[in-house]
Design a protein around this motif. Sequence first.
Motif, PDB file in Angstrom:
ATOM      1  N   GLY A  15       3.353  -0.950  -6.750  1.00  0.00           N
ATOM      2  CA  GLY A  15       3.931  -0.477  -8.001  1.00  0.00           C
ATOM      3  C   GLY A  15       3.463  -1.256  -9.208  1.00  0.00           C
ATOM      4  N   ALA A  16       3.196  -2.551  -9.005  1.00  0.00           N
ATOM      5  CA  ALA A  16       2.738  -3.414 -10.096  1.00  0.00           C
ATOM      6  C   ALA A  16       1.218  -3.425 -10.229  1.00  0.00           C
ATOM      7  CB  ALA A  16       3.243  -4.839  -9.874  1.00  0.00           C
ATOM      8  N   GLY A  17       0.513  -2.750  -9.307  1.00  0.00           N
ATOM      9  CA  GLY A  17      -0.947  -2.762  -9.332  1.00  0.00           C
ATOM     10  C   GLY A  17      -1.538  -4.081  -8.868  1.00  0.00           C
ATOM     11  N   SER A  18      -0.767  -4.870  -8.123  1.00  0.00           N
ATOM     12  CA  SER A  18      -1.200  -6.190  -7.628  1.00  0.00           C
ATOM     13  C   SER A  18      -1.778  -6.044  -6.225  1.00  0.00           C
ATOM     14  CB  SER A  18      -0.020  -7.169  -7.620  1.00  0.00           C
ATOM     15  OG  SER A  18       0.518  -7.321  -8.896  1.00  0.00           O
ATOM     16  N   PHE A  19      -2.941  -5.400  -6.145  1.00  0.00           N
ATOM     17  CA  PHE A  19      -3.515  -5.073  -4.846  1.00  0.00           C
ATOM     18  C   PHE A  19      -3.979  -6.292  -4.063  1.00  0.00           C
ATOM     19  CE2 PHE A  19      -4.553  -1.010  -7.253  1.00  0.00           C
ATOM     20  CZ  PHE A  19      -3.361  -0.408  -6.882  1.00  0.00           C
ATOM     21  N   ASP A  20      -4.428  -7.348  -4.744  1.00  0.00           N
ATOM     22  CA  ASP A  20      -4.815  -8.567  -4.036  1.00  0.00           C
ATOM     23  C   ASP A  20      -3.604  -9.199  -3.354  1.00  0.00           C
ATOM     24  OD1 ASP A  20      -7.504  -8.298  -4.686  1.00  0.00           O
ATOM     25  OD2 ASP A  20      -7.322  -9.528  -6.498  1.00  0.00           O
ATOM     26  N   ALA A  21      -2.447  -9.166  -4.039  1.00  0.00           N
ATOM     27  CA  ALA A  21      -1.210  -9.686  -3.443  1.00  0.00           C
ATOM     28  C   ALA A  21      -0.818  -8.838  -2.236  1.00  0.00           C
ATOM     29  CB  ALA A  21      -0.091  -9.707  -4.475  1.00  0.00           C
ATOM     30  N   LEU A  22      -0.999  -7.530  -2.334  1.00  0.00           N
ATOM     31  CA  LEU A  22      -0.673  -6.633  -1.225  1.00  0.00           C
ATOM     32  C   LEU A  22      -1.492  -6.971   0.012  1.00  0.00           C
ATOM     33  CD1 LEU A  22       0.585  -4.001   0.008  1.00  0.00           C
ATOM     34  CD2 LEU A  22      -1.407  -2.825  -0.946  1.00  0.00           C
ATOM     35  N   VAL A  23      -2.800  -7.025  -0.120  1.00  0.00           N
ATOM     36  CA  VAL A  23      -3.661  -7.204   1.056  1.00  0.00           C
ATOM     37  C   VAL A  23      -3.536  -8.592   1.673  1.00  0.00           C
ATOM     38  CG1 VAL A  23      -5.268  -5.405   0.339  1.00  0.00           C
ATOM     39  CG2 VAL A  23      -5.757  -7.785  -0.245  1.00  0.00           C
ATOM     40  N   ALA A  24      -2.947  -9.539   0.970  1.00  0.00           N
ATOM     41  CA  ALA A  24      -2.732 -10.876   1.533  1.00  0.00           C
ATOM     42  C   ALA A  24      -1.806 -10.829   2.744  1.00  0.00           C
ATOM     43  CB  ALA A  24      -2.176 -11.818   0.464  1.00  0.00           C
ATOM     44  N   ASP A  25      -1.003  -9.774   2.877  1.00  0.00           N
ATOM     45  CA  ASP A  25      -0.082  -9.650   4.005  1.00  0.00           C
ATOM     46  C   ASP A  25      -0.681  -8.890   5.186  1.00  0.00           C
ATOM     47  OD1 ASP A  25       2.118 -11.119   3.018  1.00  0.00           O
ATOM     48  OD2 ASP A  25       2.764  -9.428   1.795  1.00  0.00           O
ATOM     49  N   TYR A  26      -2.003  -8.643   5.170  1.00  0.00           N
ATOM     50  CA  TYR A  26      -2.692  -7.933   6.238  1.00  0.00           C
ATOM     51  C   TYR A  26      -3.683  -8.858   6.933  1.00  0.00           C
ATOM     52  CZ  TYR A  26      -0.912  -3.540   4.333  1.00  0.00           C
ATOM     53  OH  TYR A  26      -0.091  -2.527   3.916  1.00  0.00           O
ATOM     54  N   VAL A  27      -3.881  -8.647   8.243  1.00  0.00           N
ATOM     55  CA  VAL A  27      -4.910  -9.384   8.967  1.00  0.00           C
ATOM     56  C   VAL A  27      -6.281  -8.853   8.557  1.00  0.00           C
ATOM     57  CG1 VAL A  27      -3.401  -9.898  10.937  1.00  0.00           C
ATOM     58  CG2 VAL A  27      -4.871  -7.874  11.011  1.00  0.00           C
ATOM     59  N   GLU A  28      -7.299  -9.638   8.764  1.00  0.00           N
ATOM     60  CA  GLU A  28      -8.659  -9.280   8.349  1.00  0.00           C
ATOM     61  C   GLU A  28      -9.143  -7.986   9.000  1.00  0.00           C
ATOM     62  OE1 GLU A  28     -11.826  -9.361   6.072  1.00  0.00           O
ATOM     63  OE2 GLU A  28     -10.337 -10.958   5.940  1.00  0.00           O
ATOM     64  N   ASN A  29      -8.846  -7.792  10.282  1.00  0.00           N
ATOM     65  CA  ASN A  29      -9.359  -6.630  11.018  1.00  0.00           C
ATOM     66  C   ASN A  29      -8.316  -5.512  11.120  1.00  0.00           C
ATOM     67  OD1 ASN A  29      -7.698  -8.047  12.729  1.00  0.00           O
ATOM     68  ND2 ASN A  29      -8.950  -7.719  14.546  1.00  0.00           N
ATOM     69  N   MET A  30      -7.531  -5.325  10.069  1.00  0.00           N
ATOM     70  CA  MET A  30      -6.467  -4.321  10.042  1.00  0.00           C
ATOM     71  C   MET A  30      -7.029  -2.908  10.035  1.00  0.00           C
ATOM     72  SD  MET A  30      -6.545  -2.922   6.720  1.00  0.00           S
ATOM     73  CE  MET A  30      -4.919  -2.289   6.481  1.00  0.00           C
ATOM     74  N   SER A  31      -6.139  -1.934  10.359  1.00  0.00           N
ATOM     75  CA  SER A  31      -6.482  -0.512  10.316  1.00  0.00           C
ATOM     76  C   SER A  31      -5.496   0.206   9.413  1.00  0.00           C
ATOM     77  CB  SER A  31      -6.395   0.121  11.707  1.00  0.00           C
ATOM     78  OG  SER A  31      -7.329  -0.454  12.574  1.00  0.00           O
ATOM     79  N   PHE A  32      -6.010   1.144   8.627  1.00  0.00           N
ATOM     80  CA  PHE A  32      -5.189   1.993   7.780  1.00  0.00           C
ATOM     81  C   PHE A  32      -5.479   3.433   8.176  1.00  0.00           C
ATOM     82  CE2 PHE A  32      -4.679   4.563   3.885  1.00  0.00           C
ATOM     83  CZ  PHE A  32      -3.349   4.293   3.601  1.00  0.00           C
ATOM     84  N   ILE A  33      -4.463   4.112   8.719  1.00  0.00           N
ATOM     85  CA  ILE A  33      -4.630   5.484   9.175  1.00  0.00           C
ATOM     86  C   ILE A  33      -3.948   6.384   8.150  1.00  0.00           C
ATOM     87  CG2 ILE A  33      -4.184   7.148  11.003  1.00  0.00           C
ATOM     88  CD1 ILE A  33      -4.142   3.498  11.852  1.00  0.00           C
ATOM     89  N   MET A  34      -4.741   7.221   7.516  1.00  0.00           N
ATOM     90  CA  MET A  34      -4.279   8.024   6.392  1.00  0.00           C
ATOM     91  C   MET A  34      -3.627   9.317   6.849  1.00  0.00           C
ATOM     92  SD  MET A  34      -7.379   7.364   3.734  1.00  0.00           S
ATOM     93  CE  MET A  34      -8.704   6.976   4.867  1.00  0.00           C
ATOM     94  N   PRO A  35      -2.960  10.011   5.908  1.00  0.00           N
ATOM     95  CA  PRO A  35      -2.334  11.292   6.251  1.00  0.00           C
ATOM     96  C   PRO A  35      -3.313  12.215   6.966  1.00  0.00           C
ATOM     97  CG  PRO A  35      -1.733  10.655   4.028  1.00  0.00           C
ATOM     98  CD  PRO A  35      -2.777   9.666   4.507  1.00  0.00           C
ATOM     99  N   GLY A  36      -2.812  12.909   7.975  1.00  0.00           N
ATOM    100  CA  GLY A  36      -3.650  13.768   8.793  1.00  0.00           C
ATOM    101  C   GLY A  36      -4.155  13.046  10.025  1.00  0.00           C
ATOM    102  N   GLN A  37      -4.098  11.715  10.020  1.00  0.00           N
ATOM    103  CA  GLN A  37      -4.430  10.854  11.151  1.00  0.00           C
ATOM    104  C   GLN A  37      -5.908  10.882  11.539  1.00  0.00           C
ATOM    105  OE1 GLN A  37      -1.558   8.924  12.245  1.00  0.00           O
ATOM    106  NE2 GLN A  37      -0.959   9.938  10.364  1.00  0.00           N
ATOM    107  N   ASN A  38      -6.751  11.569  10.769  1.00  0.00           N
ATOM    108  CA  ASN A  38      -8.169  11.645  11.100  1.00  0.00           C
ATOM    109  C   ASN A  38      -9.006  10.619  10.352  1.00  0.00           C
ATOM    110  OD1 ASN A  38      -7.831  13.836  12.869  1.00  0.00           O
ATOM    111  ND2 ASN A  38      -7.844  15.268  11.153  1.00  0.00           N
ATOM    112  N   ASP A  39      -8.547  10.206   9.196  1.00  0.00           N
ATOM    113  CA  ASP A  39      -9.290   9.244   8.384  1.00  0.00           C
ATOM    114  C   ASP A  39      -8.733   7.840   8.618  1.00  0.00           C
ATOM    115  OD1 ASP A  39     -10.879  11.216   7.156  1.00  0.00           O
ATOM    116  OD2 ASP A  39      -9.280  11.644   5.722  1.00  0.00           O
TER     117      ASP A  39
END
Length: 119
Positions: A15-39
């Motif tokens: 919400g604040a546009g602080s994307f670097d702060a957001l990704v700090a809570d993810y492991v390096e080899n994380m996965s993001f599965i988008m709507p539709g589950q294909n991407d």
Amino acid sequence: MKLADIVQRGWQAVGAGSFDALVADYVENMSFIMPGQNDVLEGRQAFRSALDSLGQILPPGFEITQLRQIEGENEVISIVEWKSNKVAGSQLCVLFKFEGNKIYEERWFVDTEQWKSAF
């Protein structure tokens, strides 16, 4: 800190546009599965890069109207109530899976037909 608090902190960072702060809570080899589950985005850097285009990924006028967290063992589900220019109101769910206090998978569950119609 509870896992639900980490997820809530992430939503606040988005919400604040602080994307670097957001990704700090993810492991390096994380996965993001988008709507539709294909991407799938693999890796924190790919996820961070995609966040720069967030305005193009979300429907025009997208707004979160309510947000709840349900915490389980090593996972949190966000129930997201939202609206957009073309959708008066709907819900989606996001599953966050954790290793310790870091997210290794984020998976969106969306009514894909409604999502597409929102653009």
